[in-house]
Motif scaffolding. Structure first.
Motif, PDB file in Angstrom:
ATOM      1  N   ARG A   1       0.841  -1.193   0.000  1.00 11.60           N
ATOM      2  CA  ARG A   1       0.000   0.000   0.000  1.00 11.60           C
ATOM      3  C   ARG A   1       0.879   1.248   0.000  1.00 11.60           C
ATOM      4  O   ARG A   1       1.909   1.282   0.658  1.00 11.60           O
ATOM      5  CB  ARG A   1      -0.929  -0.019   1.204  1.00 11.60           C
ATOM      6  CG  ARG A   1      -1.924  -1.168   1.101  1.00 11.60           C
ATOM      7  CD  ARG A   1      -2.879  -1.202   2.247  1.00 11.60           C
ATOM      8  NE  ARG A   1      -3.727  -2.378   2.108  1.00 11.60           N
ATOM      9  CZ  ARG A   1      -5.022  -2.383   2.322  1.00 11.60           C
ATOM     10  NH1 ARG A   1      -5.623  -1.297   2.740  1.00 11.60           N
ATOM     11  NH2 ARG A   1      -5.728  -3.465   2.171  1.00 11.60           N
TER      12      ARG A   1
ATOM     13  N   ALA B   1      -4.190   4.407   7.287  1.00 10.22           N
ATOM     14  CA  ALA B   1      -4.011   3.198   8.084  1.00 10.22           C
ATOM     15  C   ALA B   1      -4.244   3.553   9.548  1.00 10.22           C
ATOM     16  O   ALA B   1      -4.424   4.711   9.901  1.00 10.22           O
ATOM     17  CB  ALA B   1      -2.609   2.630   7.885  1.00 10.22           C
TER      18      ALA B   1
ATOM     19  N   SER C   1      -4.538  -1.721   8.043  1.00  8.33           N
ATOM     20  CA  SER C   1      -5.186  -0.810   7.116  1.00  8.33           C
ATOM     21  C   SER C   1      -6.556  -0.399   7.668  1.00  8.33           C
ATOM     22  O   SER C   1      -7.156  -1.103   8.484  1.00  8.33           O
ATOM     23  CB  SER C   1      -5.341  -1.462   5.740  1.00  8.33           C
ATOM     24  OG  SER C   1      -6.213  -2.564   5.828  1.00  8.33           O
TER      25      SER C   1
END
Length: 135
Positions: free
Chosen positions: A37, A43, A58
């Motif tokens: 990511r 997050a 996340s």
């Protein structure tokens, strides 16, 4: 809040861009370079108030685990979140998580099952500010 997996102490969540969190990605690393990511991806960092351990997850996976409306949404569409592995839950995708506003921070995770959608907006403390549901 939650509990530390190491000492069972209370954890406090902080929502922010992955690259700005202590458990985050290298801000210079991008998704295209194999870093998973991207650094700007929202997050959640959990800081243990007892032992200091930090963990992260996340935003979409965090809401799937802690927000009853998200679990209810999936349950009503035949997906039993508590009975399956998280990575088997349909349509969890980094593309469905975004920062809506930077100051103050607002982040949104969207979930989809068939034609039904659920969008949850949170602040930097993981407080749910808005839930939008269609279907």
């Amino acid at each position: 809040t939650g509990f530390c997996t190491y000492c069972s102490g209370e954890t406090v969540p902080t929502v922010g861009p992955l690259g700005e969190l202590a458990v985050g990605a290298d801000p210079e690393e991008s998704e295209d370079e194999g870093g998973g990511r991207p650094a700007a991806h929202p997050a959640v960092q959990f800081d243990c108030q007892r032992c200091g351990h930090r963990s992260g997850l996340s935003l979409d996976y965090t809401l799937l685990l802690v927000e009853p409306e998200v679990e209810r949404f999936f349950y009503e569409h035949g997906v039993r979140v508590r009975d399956d592995l998280l990575w088997n839950v349909p349509n969890l995708d980094p593309e469905n998580v975004e920062t809506v506003q930077r100051d103050p921070l607002r982040a949104r995770a969207s979930f989809r099952v068939d034609d039904a959608t659920l969008a949850v907006t949170v602040d930097e403390d993981l407080t749910v500010l808005d839930i939008e549901r269609d279907g």
